[in-house]
Design an enzyme around this catalytic site. Structure first.
Site, PDB file in Angstrom:
ATOM      1  N   ILE A   1      40.549  47.833  52.353  1.00 56.24           N
ATOM      2  CA  ILE A   1      41.580  47.296  51.444  1.00 56.24           C
ATOM      3  C   ILE A   1      42.337  46.156  52.126  1.00 56.24           C
ATOM      4  O   ILE A   1      42.646  45.145  51.500  1.00 56.24           O
ATOM      5  CB  ILE A   1      42.569  48.398  50.988  1.00 56.24           C
TER       6      ILE A   1
ATOM      7  N   THR B   1      38.437  50.068  64.869  1.00 56.14           N
ATOM      8  CA  THR B   1      37.773  51.371  64.993  1.00 56.14           C
ATOM      9  C   THR B   1      36.410  51.239  64.316  1.00 56.14           C
ATOM     10  O   THR B   1      36.056  50.160  63.836  1.00 56.14           O
ATOM     11  CB  THR B   1      38.575  52.454  64.246  1.00 56.14           C
TER      12      THR B   1
ATOM     13  N   THR C   1      48.964  56.748  49.601  1.00 52.53           N
ATOM     14  CA  THR C   1      47.860  57.230  48.768  1.00 52.53           C
ATOM     15  C   THR C   1      48.318  58.308  47.791  1.00 52.53           C
ATOM     16  O   THR C   1      49.291  59.029  48.065  1.00 52.53           O
ATOM     17  CB  THR C   1      46.749  57.802  49.688  1.00 52.53           C
ATOM     18  N   ASP C   2      47.574  58.441  46.689  1.00 49.15           N
ATOM     19  CA  ASP C   2      47.878  59.521  45.738  1.00 49.15           C
ATOM     20  C   ASP C   2      47.622  60.895  46.347  1.00 49.15           C
ATOM     21  O   ASP C   2      48.072  61.911  45.808  1.00 49.15           O
ATOM     22  CB  ASP C   2      47.076  59.345  44.428  1.00 49.15           C
TER      23      ASP C   2
ATOM     24  N   LYS D   1      49.265  60.980  56.091  1.00 43.33           N
ATOM     25  CA  LYS D   1      49.819  59.905  55.263  1.00 43.33           C
ATOM     26  C   LYS D   1      51.194  60.295  54.692  1.00 43.33           C
ATOM     27  O   LYS D   1      52.109  59.469  54.635  1.00 43.33           O
ATOM     28  CB  LYS D   1      48.857  59.569  54.117  1.00 43.33           C
TER      29      LYS D   1
ATOM     30  N   ASN E   1      42.038  56.164  44.414  1.00 50.34           N
ATOM     31  CA  ASN E   1      40.788  55.803  45.099  1.00 50.34           C
ATOM     32  C   ASN E   1      40.367  54.372  44.776  1.00 50.34           C
ATOM     33  O   ASN E   1      40.127  54.035  43.624  1.00 50.34           O
ATOM     34  CB  ASN E   1      39.651  56.730  44.657  1.00 50.34           C
TER      35      ASN E   1
ATOM     36  N   LYS F   1      32.615  56.704  52.251  1.00 45.92           N
ATOM     37  CA  LYS F   1      33.346  57.119  51.048  1.00 45.92           C
ATOM     38  C   LYS F   1      32.333  57.277  49.915  1.00 45.92           C
ATOM     39  O   LYS F   1      31.273  56.657  49.919  1.00 45.92           O
ATOM     40  CB  LYS F   1      34.420  56.096  50.674  1.00 45.92           C
TER      41      LYS F   1
ATOM     42  N   VAL G   1      26.436  65.682  46.482  1.00 49.22           N
ATOM     43  CA  VAL G   1      27.620  65.922  45.645  1.00 49.22           C
ATOM     44  C   VAL G   1      28.266  67.234  46.083  1.00 49.22           C
ATOM     45  O   VAL G   1      27.598  68.280  46.084  1.00 49.22           O
ATOM     46  CB  VAL G   1      27.209  66.022  44.158  1.00 49.22           C
TER      47      VAL G   1
ATOM     48  N   ARG H   1      33.442  70.490  50.231  1.00 48.41           N
ATOM     49  CA  ARG H   1      34.423  70.142  51.267  1.00 48.41           C
ATOM     50  C   ARG H   1      35.488  71.241  51.313  1.00 48.41           C
ATOM     51  O   ARG H   1      36.012  71.626  50.258  1.00 48.41           O
ATOM     52  CB  ARG H   1      35.042  68.803  50.851  1.00 48.41           C
ATOM     53  N   PRO H   2      35.855  71.744  52.513  1.00 48.86           N
ATOM     54  CA  PRO H   2      36.924  72.754  52.561  1.00 48.86           C
ATOM     55  C   PRO H   2      38.236  72.185  52.010  1.00 48.86           C
ATOM     56  O   PRO H   2      38.604  71.044  52.317  1.00 48.86           O
ATOM     57  CB  PRO H   2      37.086  73.057  54.061  1.00 48.86           C
TER      58      PRO H   2
END
Ligand code: NAD
Ligand code: TYD
Length: 343
Positions: A13, A37, A126-127, A155, A180, A190, A207, A274-275
């Site tokens: 971004i 990075t 971020t949301d 964040k 996003n 991502k 997925v 994803r946990p």
């Protein structure tokens, strides 16, 4: 506002923001300050490398002396902090760098902004700080933060520090919380760039779980335009949500991508989730739209434009996917894909 330090400006971004600002503000000097990075990439800025209005400095936002030197040398009046570790899955594997950069780094930038009495400090948030949002609700800027991943917690911690510096020291701050982003130069870890580049190569799309999670996928250019608006017309001390107001299920996002790239649904693999996976984010965007902004792209247009960019810019992502990325991909997806049932 004249000389802007864009921390994290070599990332996705941040680099889009630098391009946007140079196009829309002929007089500004943009100084990118970035640690480079794995996610930082000077290829993102290659088109402007000879522009006299752009300078690059290699540095860490936790390094106070280096930031102070950069601010003094370039007569910086505004800091915009994009620098962060940004991938939820990596934050689950190892949160360490997330805390260092977003907590210690933001604190260090705030101290510099305070001691050198800068005109403005803007935090890119971020949301995800609001946590999972149940159906029928949208997050307002006044809602409490309730982060659930190490990334989101790092964040949210940064946002709390930024607000504290405004209340306590009167530092002129603003915060934007974006949904996003998708578009050019997004590191292919991502979901959207990962799925687009895998699909181009006819590789499986991993997925998580049922794929019914919802995100507000927005075009990065729309996000940059809204940040610019907040910089110029936002009220000091305020936070602004930036999104589309339209949620899209991941499975729908994948359908749009596959159609745009002319690839079959048989590439889809449902893998172990994803946990702590947040199922839904949803932003109330009344406050930013009241400032006179609305997104130029629908989520569908943003996904199609992003697919087209990755198709046309293999020079950019193929070198990334052949480097460090391979070890990350094996650690994150190797076992998941070996044990996944075909679609
Ligand atoms: P990115 O991972 O593509 O880029 C991050 C950049 O920060 C990289 O260039 C990296 O080198 C740099 N960086 C990391 N640690 C640093 C440090 N200690 N010092 C200096 N530079 C450092 O991230 P992105 O997607 O461009 O996100 C930018 C910002 O926007 C982040 O703060 C992120 O939390 C926020 N955000 C991202 C999204 C999204 O969808 N990508 C949505 C909302 C908000
Ligand atoms: P991501 O791009 O990592 O963003 P977020 O920070 O919102 O998690 O993921 C977007 C959505 O896609 C999220 O619901 C997680 C899901 N996802 C997958 O299903 N598979 C993947 O390999 C990745 C990276 C994400």
């Amino acid at each position: 506002m004249q000389n802007i330090l864009v921390t994290g400006g070599a990332g996705f971004i941040g680099s889009n923001f630098v391009h946007y600002m140079l196009t829309h503000h002929a007089q500004y000097h943009l100084v990118v300050y970035d640690k480079l990075t794995y996610a930082g990439n000077l290829d993102n800025l290659i088109q402007i490398q000879d522009d006299p209005r752009y300078t690059f400095i290699h540095g860490d936002i936790c390094d106070r002396d280096a930031i102070e030197a950069a601010v003094k040398q370039h007569d910086i009046d505004t800091i915009i902090n994009f620098a962060a570790e940004t991938h939820v899955d990596r934050s689950i594997m190892n949160p360490d760098a997330f805390i260092k950069t977003s907590v210690n780094g933001t604190y260090t930038l705030l101290e510099v902004a305070r001691s050198l009495e800068l005109e403005r400090y803007h935090q890119i948030s971020t949301d995800e700080v609001y946590g999972h949002i149940p159906p029928g609700r949208s997050s307002k800027e006044t809602d409490n933060v309730a982060p659930r991943s190490p990334y989101a917690a790092s964040k949210a911690s940064a946002d709390l520090l930024v607000n504290a510096y405004h209340v306590t020291y009167g530092l002129p701050v603003t915060i934007t919380r974006g949904s996003n982003n998708i578009g050019p130069y997004q590191y292919p870890e991502k979901a959207v760039p990962l799925f687009a580049t895998n699909a181009i190569d006819n590789l499986p799309l991993p997925v998580y779980g049922d794929g019914r999670q919802m995100r507000e996928y927005q075009h990065v250019r729309d996000h940059c335009e809204a940040i610019d608006l907040v910089l110029h017309r936002g009220v000091i001390g305020e936070t602004y949500n930036i999104g589309t107001g339209v949620e899209v299920e991941n499975m729908r996002m994948i359908e749009i991508l596959l159609e745009a790239l002319d690839r079959p649904r048989s590439l889809i693999r449902h893998v172990v989730d994803r946990p702590g996976h947040d199922r839904r984010y949803s932003l109330d965007i009344a406050k930013i739209t009241a400032l006179g902004w609305e997104p130029d792209h629908s989520p569908e247009e943003a996904i199609i434009a992003t697919a087209a960019w990755y198709k046309e810019n293999e020079w950019w992502w193929r070198k990334i996917k052949s480097g460090e990325f391979r070890q990350y991909y094996e650690a994150q997806y190797g076992e998941r894909l070996r044990t996944a049932a075909p679609q």
